[in-house]
Each structure stands twice: as structure tokens, then as C-alpha cells.
Scaffold this motif. Structure first.
Motif, PDB file in Angstrom:
ATOM      1  N   ALA A  30       0.828  -1.206   0.000  1.00  0.00           N
ATOM      2  CA  ALA A  30       0.000   0.000   0.000  1.00  0.00           C
ATOM      3  C   ALA A  30       0.864   1.258   0.000  1.00  0.00           C
ATOM      4  N   LEU A  31       1.906   1.265   0.828  1.00  0.00           N
ATOM      5  CA  LEU A  31       2.799   2.421   0.892  1.00  0.00           C
ATOM      6  C   LEU A  31       3.512   2.658  -0.439  1.00  0.00           C
ATOM      7  N   LYS A  32       3.871   1.578  -1.120  1.00  0.00           N
ATOM      8  CA  LYS A  32       4.559   1.724  -2.407  1.00  0.00           C
ATOM      9  C   LYS A  32       3.656   2.358  -3.456  1.00  0.00           C
ATOM     10  N   GLU A  33       2.352   2.108  -3.349  1.00  0.00           N
ATOM     11  CA  GLU A  33       1.422   2.738  -4.295  1.00  0.00           C
ATOM     12  C   GLU A  33       1.338   4.244  -4.035  1.00  0.00           C
ATOM     13  N   VAL A  34       1.355   4.621  -2.748  1.00  0.00           N
ATOM     14  CA  VAL A  34       1.397   6.046  -2.404  1.00  0.00           C
ATOM     15  C   VAL A  34       2.704   6.654  -2.891  1.00  0.00           C
ATOM     16  N   GLU A  35       3.812   5.945  -2.639  1.00  0.00           N
ATOM     17  CA  GLU A  35       5.124   6.452  -3.026  1.00  0.00           C
ATOM     18  C   GLU A  35       5.222   6.678  -4.528  1.00  0.00           C
ATOM     19  N   LYS A  36       4.734   5.731  -5.317  1.00  0.00           N
ATOM     20  CA  LYS A  36       4.784   5.865  -6.775  1.00  0.00           C
ATOM     21  C   LYS A  36       4.070   7.137  -7.224  1.00  0.00           C
ATOM     22  N   THR A  37       2.929   7.405  -6.629  1.00  0.00           N
ATOM     23  CA  THR A  37       2.162   8.600  -6.993  1.00  0.00           C
ATOM     24  C   THR A  37       2.878   9.869  -6.543  1.00  0.00           C
ATOM     25  N   LEU A  38       3.482   9.844  -5.369  1.00  0.00           N
ATOM     26  CA  LEU A  38       4.249  11.009  -4.900  1.00  0.00           C
ATOM     27  C   LEU A  38       5.396  11.317  -5.848  1.00  0.00           C
ATOM     28  N   HIS A  39       6.091  10.287  -6.294  1.00  0.00           N
ATOM     29  CA  HIS A  39       7.195  10.487  -7.234  1.00  0.00           C
ATOM     30  C   HIS A  39       6.689  11.102  -8.533  1.00  0.00           C
ATOM     31  N   TYR A 158     -11.654   7.212   0.097  1.00  0.00           N
ATOM     32  CA  TYR A 158     -12.166   6.222   1.048  1.00  0.00           C
ATOM     33  C   TYR A 158     -11.190   6.269   2.213  1.00  0.00           C
ATOM     34  N   TRP A 159     -11.518   5.609   3.320  1.00  0.00           N
ATOM     35  CA  TRP A 159     -10.513   5.507   4.374  1.00  0.00           C
ATOM     36  C   TRP A 159      -9.275   4.833   3.797  1.00  0.00           C
ATOM     37  N   ASN A 160      -8.106   5.298   4.252  1.00  0.00           N
ATOM     38  CA  ASN A 160      -6.847   4.871   3.623  1.00  0.00           C
ATOM     39  C   ASN A 160      -6.504   3.439   4.016  1.00  0.00           C
ATOM     40  N   GLU A 161      -7.133   2.470   3.363  1.00  0.00           N
ATOM     41  CA  GLU A 161      -6.933   1.080   3.741  1.00  0.00           C
ATOM     42  C   GLU A 161      -6.921   0.166   2.525  1.00  0.00           C
ATOM     43  N   VAL A 162      -6.184  -0.913   2.665  1.00  0.00           N
ATOM     44  CA  VAL A 162      -6.216  -2.003   1.687  1.00  0.00           C
ATOM     45  C   VAL A 162      -6.551  -3.284   2.431  1.00  0.00           C
ATOM     46  N   GLY A 164      -6.383  -7.695   2.399  1.00  0.00           N
ATOM     47  CA  GLY A 164      -5.781  -8.901   1.862  1.00  0.00           C
ATOM     48  C   GLY A 164      -4.915  -9.580   2.894  1.00  0.00           C
ATOM     49  N   PHE A 165      -4.680 -10.866   2.685  1.00  0.00           N
ATOM     50  CA  PHE A 165      -3.845 -11.646   3.591  1.00  0.00           C
ATOM     51  C   PHE A 165      -2.400 -11.691   3.104  1.00  0.00           C
ATOM     52  N   THR A 166      -2.212 -11.452   1.809  1.00  0.00           N
ATOM     53  CA  THR A 166      -0.884 -11.444   1.198  1.00  0.00           C
ATOM     54  C   THR A 166      -0.776 -10.234   0.265  1.00  0.00           C
ATOM     55  N   PRO A 167       0.442  -9.839  -0.102  1.00  0.00           N
ATOM     56  CA  PRO A 167       0.583  -8.743  -1.077  1.00  0.00           C
ATOM     57  C   PRO A 167      -0.129  -9.046  -2.392  1.00  0.00           C
ATOM     58  N   GLU A 168      -0.188 -10.312  -2.757  1.00  0.00           N
ATOM     59  CA  GLU A 168      -0.893 -10.699  -3.978  1.00  0.00           C
ATOM     60  C   GLU A 168      -2.398 -10.424  -3.851  1.00  0.00           C
ATOM     61  N   ASP A 169      -2.930 -10.604  -2.640  1.00  0.00           N
ATOM     62  CA  ASP A 169      -4.330 -10.261  -2.408  1.00  0.00           C
ATOM     63  C   ASP A 169      -4.549  -8.755  -2.572  1.00  0.00           C
ATOM     64  N   VAL A 170      -3.616  -7.982  -2.066  1.00  0.00           N
ATOM     65  CA  VAL A 170      -3.742  -6.519  -2.158  1.00  0.00           C
ATOM     66  C   VAL A 170      -3.768  -6.070  -3.610  1.00  0.00           C
ATOM     67  N   GLU A 171      -3.032  -6.772  -4.474  1.00  0.00           N
ATOM     68  CA  GLU A 171      -3.047  -6.439  -5.900  1.00  0.00           C
ATOM     69  C   GLU A 171      -4.458  -6.531  -6.480  1.00  0.00           C
ATOM     70  N   ASP A 173      -7.146  -5.798  -4.746  1.00  0.00           N
ATOM     71  CA  ASP A 173      -7.989  -4.765  -4.122  1.00  0.00           C
ATOM     72  C   ASP A 173      -7.841  -3.470  -4.924  1.00  0.00           C
ATOM     73  N   LEU A 174      -8.511  -3.422  -6.049  1.00  0.00           N
ATOM     74  CA  LEU A 174      -8.346  -2.288  -6.959  1.00  0.00           C
ATOM     75  C   LEU A 174      -8.826  -0.979  -6.342  1.00  0.00           C
ATOM     76  N   GLU A 175      -9.887  -1.051  -5.539  1.00  0.00           N
ATOM     77  CA  GLU A 175     -10.363   0.173  -4.884  1.00  0.00           C
ATOM     78  C   GLU A 175      -9.358   0.652  -3.845  1.00  0.00           C
ATOM     79  N   GLY A 176      -8.761  -0.287  -3.109  1.00  0.00           N
ATOM     80  CA  GLY A 176      -7.775   0.098  -2.111  1.00  0.00           C
ATOM     81  C   GLY A 176      -6.572   0.766  -2.740  1.00  0.00           C
ATOM     82  N   LEU A 177      -6.059   0.198  -3.842  1.00  0.00           N
ATOM     83  CA  LEU A 177      -4.910   0.795  -4.521  1.00  0.00           C
ATOM     84  C   LEU A 177      -5.275   2.147  -5.128  1.00  0.00           C
ATOM     85  N   GLN A 178      -6.500   2.271  -5.634  1.00  0.00           N
ATOM     86  CA  GLN A 178      -6.972   3.562  -6.124  1.00  0.00           C
ATOM     87  C   GLN A 178      -6.990   4.593  -5.005  1.00  0.00           C
ATOM     88  N   THR A 179      -7.432   4.172  -3.830  1.00  0.00           N
ATOM     89  CA  THR A 179      -7.440   5.066  -2.667  1.00  0.00           C
ATOM     90  C   THR A 179      -6.030   5.534  -2.336  1.00  0.00           C
TER      91      THR A 179
END
Length: 218
Positions: A30-39, A158-162, A164-171, A173-179
Motif C-alpha cells: 500500500a505504501l509503495k502505491e502512495v510512493e509511486k504517486t508522490l514520485h 475512502y478511508w486509507n486502507e487495503v 488482503g492476507f498477502t501482497p498478492e491479495d492486495v493487488e 484490491d483495486l479500490e484500495g490501490l486507487q485510494t
């Protein structure tokens, strides 16, 4: 100097704090998705991983007022200079028993209490990773550190959350990554806007003369 010249002239930086014991787990994703956008928005980043370190809680000794740093020389003192230099901070945590990682909260308590520098108008954001539930209470745990320090809290769609049980699950969670991406854009906007306001108007005055203790018994 024009608005864009002011922004381009200033190096802006965000500190990303990973409170998970897994440096490459769901919280980090989740943090890496924020970081990518900040960059993408021209904001530099620093990382601190604290969830896999031994961090004790504050003992209220107040030695930090004398030393200018925490009496326990650990990850807190290592992160303090990065926090001081940053224009914003994103704190990520997994959810344990419907709250943030206990070690992370000990870290944040000591980091915020022991550092003497002015935190006004640094922007803050909490990011939470959970399998299913408890995310909003963990979100609240972290945001309290910002609001007591005159730090604007960054919102998203949305509230800043993703989830999933694994990083692959988080992938998945398209709404979470969009958030997370919307969070990154909003954070960049606030940092740049505050930089312009500081340059043109200065920071707001703060009153610190009154301390209610009720020592008179009333």
C-alpha cells in the motif's frame, strides 16, 4: 517568483514509515502505491521500517527535554532527523486485534514526544492494511498523533486502507490501490499548497501559554 518556480525551487520530501514486521508485506504494498504517486508529483521519499525492530514504550522520564532526543537510542532517534526534514509523513500499519501494531504506536509516541522541532503544517496520513476488520480503529490510532501536532491530515476517496492476507491479495484490491493513489495526489497538493502559503503568508501563530492542570482543586 511564480507559483511553479516556488514549487520547482523547493525539494519536497515525504517520510514513509512501515509499521509491519514484514518489510515487503501488505502494508508495504500500500505504501509503495502512495510512493509511486508522490514520485509522479515530484515529491521525494524516505523509508523507515520499524515493525521488525524492538521498540519500547515511553516511560515519561522527560529526559528528551534536556537531551533534545529520546533517552533510549534506537529507531526513534534514527528516524527523528528524517521526520524533521520531511514535509509530510505516511504511517502504515497492519491491523492486530482491531488496532495498530503495538510496537509502531510505541515508536510514534516517543517520536512525536521526544522531538523538539516544529511539526506545524507538516502533513500526515495513516495507511492501514487488514485482512477483514478493525481497520478504522487502527486508522484512528495513528491520526491522533497528527492532530495534536498541528499537522493537517490528508484525506482520500475512502478511508486509507487495503485488504488482503498477502501482497498478492492486495493487488486484487483495486479500490484500495486507487485510494492510495488518490491519497498520494492529495498529499502532494497539500504539501505544495502549504509551501506556497508559507512563502507568501508565513505559518499561523500558535498560542502555548495555557496549560490546564486543575492543581487548585476546582
Amino acid at each position: 517568483m511564480t507559483t511553479q518556480q516556488i514549487i520547482n525551487h523547493t525539494t519536497m520530501k515525504v517520510l514513509l514509515i512501515n509499521g509491519s514486521a514484514k518489510p515487503n508485506g501488505c502494508t508495504a504494498r500500500a505504501l509503495k502505491e502512495v510512493e509511486k504517486t508522490l514520485h509522479e508529483q515530484g515529491i521525494e521519499t524516505d523509508w523507515v521500517n520499524v515493525g521488525n525492530k524492538v521498540v519500547r514504550g515511553c516511560i515519561g522520564c522527560n529526559k528528551c527535554a534536556e537531551l533534545g532526543k529520546c533517552v533510549f537510542d534506537d529507531a526513534v532517534n534514527e528516524a527523528a532527523p528524517l521526520f524533521e526534514q520531511a514535509d509530510g509523513v505516511v504511517v502504515g500499519t497492519p491491523v492486530y486485534y482491531a488496532h495498530a501494531n503495538g510496537g509502531l504506536l510505541a515508536f510514534l509516541d516517543r517520536l512525536f514526544y521526544s522531538t523538539p522541532f516544529d511539526k506545524r503544517m507538516k502533513v500526515g496520513a495513516a495507511v492501514v492494511s487488514s485482512r477483514r476488520a478493525g481497520s478504522t480503529s487502527a486508522f484512528d490510532d495513528i491520526n491522533k498523533h497528527f492532530t495534536i501536532s498541528c499537522m493537517p491530515v490528508v484525506p482520500s476517496t475512502y478511508w486509507n486502507e487495503v485488504h488482503g492476507f498477502t501482497p498478492e491479495d492486495v493487488e486484487k484490491d483495486l479500490e484500495g490501490l486507487q485510494t492510495m493513489r488518490n491519497l498520494g495526489r492529495n498529499m502532494a497538493f497539500l504539501i505544495k499548497s502549504i509551501a506556497l502559503g508559507r512563502d507568501q503568508m508565513g505559518l499561523p501563530d500558535v498560542e502555548n501559554s495555557t496549560f490546564t492542570s486543575f492543581m487548585d482543586g476546582l
